[in-house]
Design a protein around this motif. Structure first.
Motif, short mmCIF file in Angstrom:
data_model
loop_
_atom_site.label_atom_id
_atom_site.label_comp_id
_atom_site.label_asym_id
_atom_site.label_seq_id
_atom_site.Cartn_x
_atom_site.Cartn_y
_atom_site.Cartn_z
N HIS A 47 33.37 38.09 124.88
CA HIS A 47 33.61 39.40 124.28
C HIS A 47 34.11 39.23 122.84
CE1 HIS A 47 32.80 42.34 127.39
NE2 HIS A 47 33.45 41.61 128.28
N HIS A 48 35.07 38.34 122.66
CA HIS A 48 35.62 38.09 121.31
C HIS A 48 34.57 37.49 120.39
CE1 HIS A 48 38.14 36.69 118.06
NE2 HIS A 48 37.68 35.47 118.25
N LYS A 86 36.43 36.64 128.50
CA LYS A 86 37.15 37.23 127.37
C LYS A 86 36.74 36.58 126.06
CE LYS A 86 41.86 38.67 126.15
NZ LYS A 86 43.30 38.58 126.53
N TYR A 113 44.31 41.78 113.37
CA TYR A 113 44.79 40.40 113.37
C TYR A 113 46.08 40.27 112.59
CZ TYR A 113 40.04 39.38 114.93
OH TYR A 113 38.87 39.36 115.63
N SER A 130 41.42 32.45 124.75
CA SER A 130 40.11 33.09 124.62
C SER A 130 39.61 33.21 123.19
CB SER A 130 40.16 34.50 125.24
OG SER A 130 40.55 34.44 126.58
N TYR A 131 40.48 33.02 122.21
CA TYR A 131 40.09 33.31 120.84
C TYR A 131 39.77 32.06 120.01
CZ TYR A 131 42.06 37.78 122.26
OH TYR A 131 42.34 38.93 122.94
N ASN A 168 39.80 35.50 113.89
CA ASN A 168 38.72 35.76 112.93
C ASN A 168 39.03 35.00 111.65
OD1 ASN A 168 36.88 36.73 111.04
ND2 ASN A 168 36.76 38.72 112.03
N ARG A 201 41.15 44.74 119.14
CA ARG A 201 39.83 44.61 118.52
C ARG A 201 39.94 44.96 117.03
NH1 ARG A 201 34.83 46.99 122.18
NH2 ARG A 201 33.87 44.94 122.46
N LYS A 242 45.44 37.67 117.56
CA LYS A 242 44.58 38.85 117.69
C LYS A 242 45.37 39.91 118.44
CE LYS A 242 40.00 40.51 119.10
NZ LYS A 242 38.65 40.15 119.57
N ASP A 287 32.42 40.20 119.08
CA ASP A 287 33.19 40.97 118.10
C ASP A 287 33.25 40.22 116.77
OD1 ASP A 287 33.66 42.86 120.04
OD2 ASP A 287 35.81 42.50 120.19
#
Length: 292
Positions: free
Chosen positions: A72-73, A69, A244, A279-280, A123, A241, A238, A76
């Protein structure tokens, strides 16, 4: 001369990418994930080691789930950052929610400058858009660490200059902020403060963070003390996708923390943010190099 040529090459390429709608860029991101994760195994050993050490209670299947995960982030995030070269204020504001900016405006009305702590979570490049969600202070700074690639560094400065944010390097931050503070009492300084300190002069005494003894940078707190700042934290969620939520929160030090209390309070709040959804965070960074 070579730096300028490389810069314009990067700029032309990335501007072309930025013209592509995000919905299509996420298809590119899916392909990037396959290449980085399955083909070249980009920093996969570092990511897995970091996750295993930070979450020893999790089994290998849980670690792999977080790891995949994260990649993937990560893909992105790269494309969302490039998108800043071609995005309108309306587009970005449709994709972010900002809460509790009254904490910022309250300090500004009291003529208090603000140190806004945040981490490499969610982000962080879109955080510059938060400045559109408060009326005061008028000056928004962000402290950055220059990249080794000078051409790419120039490109990132252009990206980070969106929404009237002033980027200042770590070396010149104190002088620039003090000079501005002499002219106006109200300003805000965004500090991504979860990196590994490079020098002993930048390093605090360390603390337990994500199950590991962690050195931390103290520059943000030292600057804040010199200008009599209010210390705040930006919590990031998050939601989907390209969606935020940024929430401004008070930093409340623990009574037992006498040395660098606000930095330690930041790390405790960041740990809660990461633990909520691991995951972020930026797991590709070799944050605990000294522990190996």
């Amino acid at each position: 001369m070579g730096t300028q040529i490389n810069y314009y090459c990067y700029l032309l390429l990335f501007k072309a990418i930025a013209l592509i709608p995000l919905s299509l860029l996420y298809s590119v991101s899916n392909l990037m994930y396959y290449i980085l994760y399955d083909v070249i195994h980009y920093r996969r050993n570092i990511v897995r080691t970091n996750l295993s050490n930070c979450f020893p209670e999790k089994n290998i299947n849980e670690i792999l789930c977080i790891e995949q995960k994260f990649y993937h982030h990560f893909c992105d995030l790269f494309l969302e950052t490039i998108k800043l070269l071609h995005v309108t204020e309306k587009d970005i504001n449709d994709r972010i929610v900002v809460d509790n900016t009254e904490l910022i405006e309250k300090s500004a009305l009291n003529n208090r400058p603000i140190i806004l702590y945040l981490g490499h979570y969610g982000n962080w490049e879109w955080v510059t858009a938060v400045s559109q969600h408060y009326q005061i202070p008028k000056k928004t700074f962000q402290i950055y660490k220059p990249l080794r690639n000078k051409a790419f560094n120039l490109l990132m400065l252009k990206i980070r200059s969106r929404f009237n944010t002033i980027s200042v390097s770590q070396k010149t931050a104190l002088r620039s902020i003090l000079n501005t503070h002499k002219q106006m009492s109200s300003l805000i300084v965004g500090c991504i403060a979860d990196g590994r300190p490079n020098k002993k002069t930048e390093k605090g005494p360390g603390m337990k963070f994500l199950n590991q003894q962690t050195d931390f940078m103290v520059g943000a707190e030292l600057i804040g003390r010199k200008i009599g700042a209010t210390f705040l934290y930006l919590d990031v969620t998050k939601q989907a996708r390209g969606k935020y939520k940024f929430t401004v929160k008070e930093l409340i030090p623990a009574e037992e923390d006498k040395q660098y209390p606000y930095t330690k309070a930041f790390y405790r709040m960041l740990e809660k943010t990461i633990t909520r959804e691991p995951s972020y965070w930026l797991w590709t960074h070799n944050r605990w190099l000294h522990n190996q």
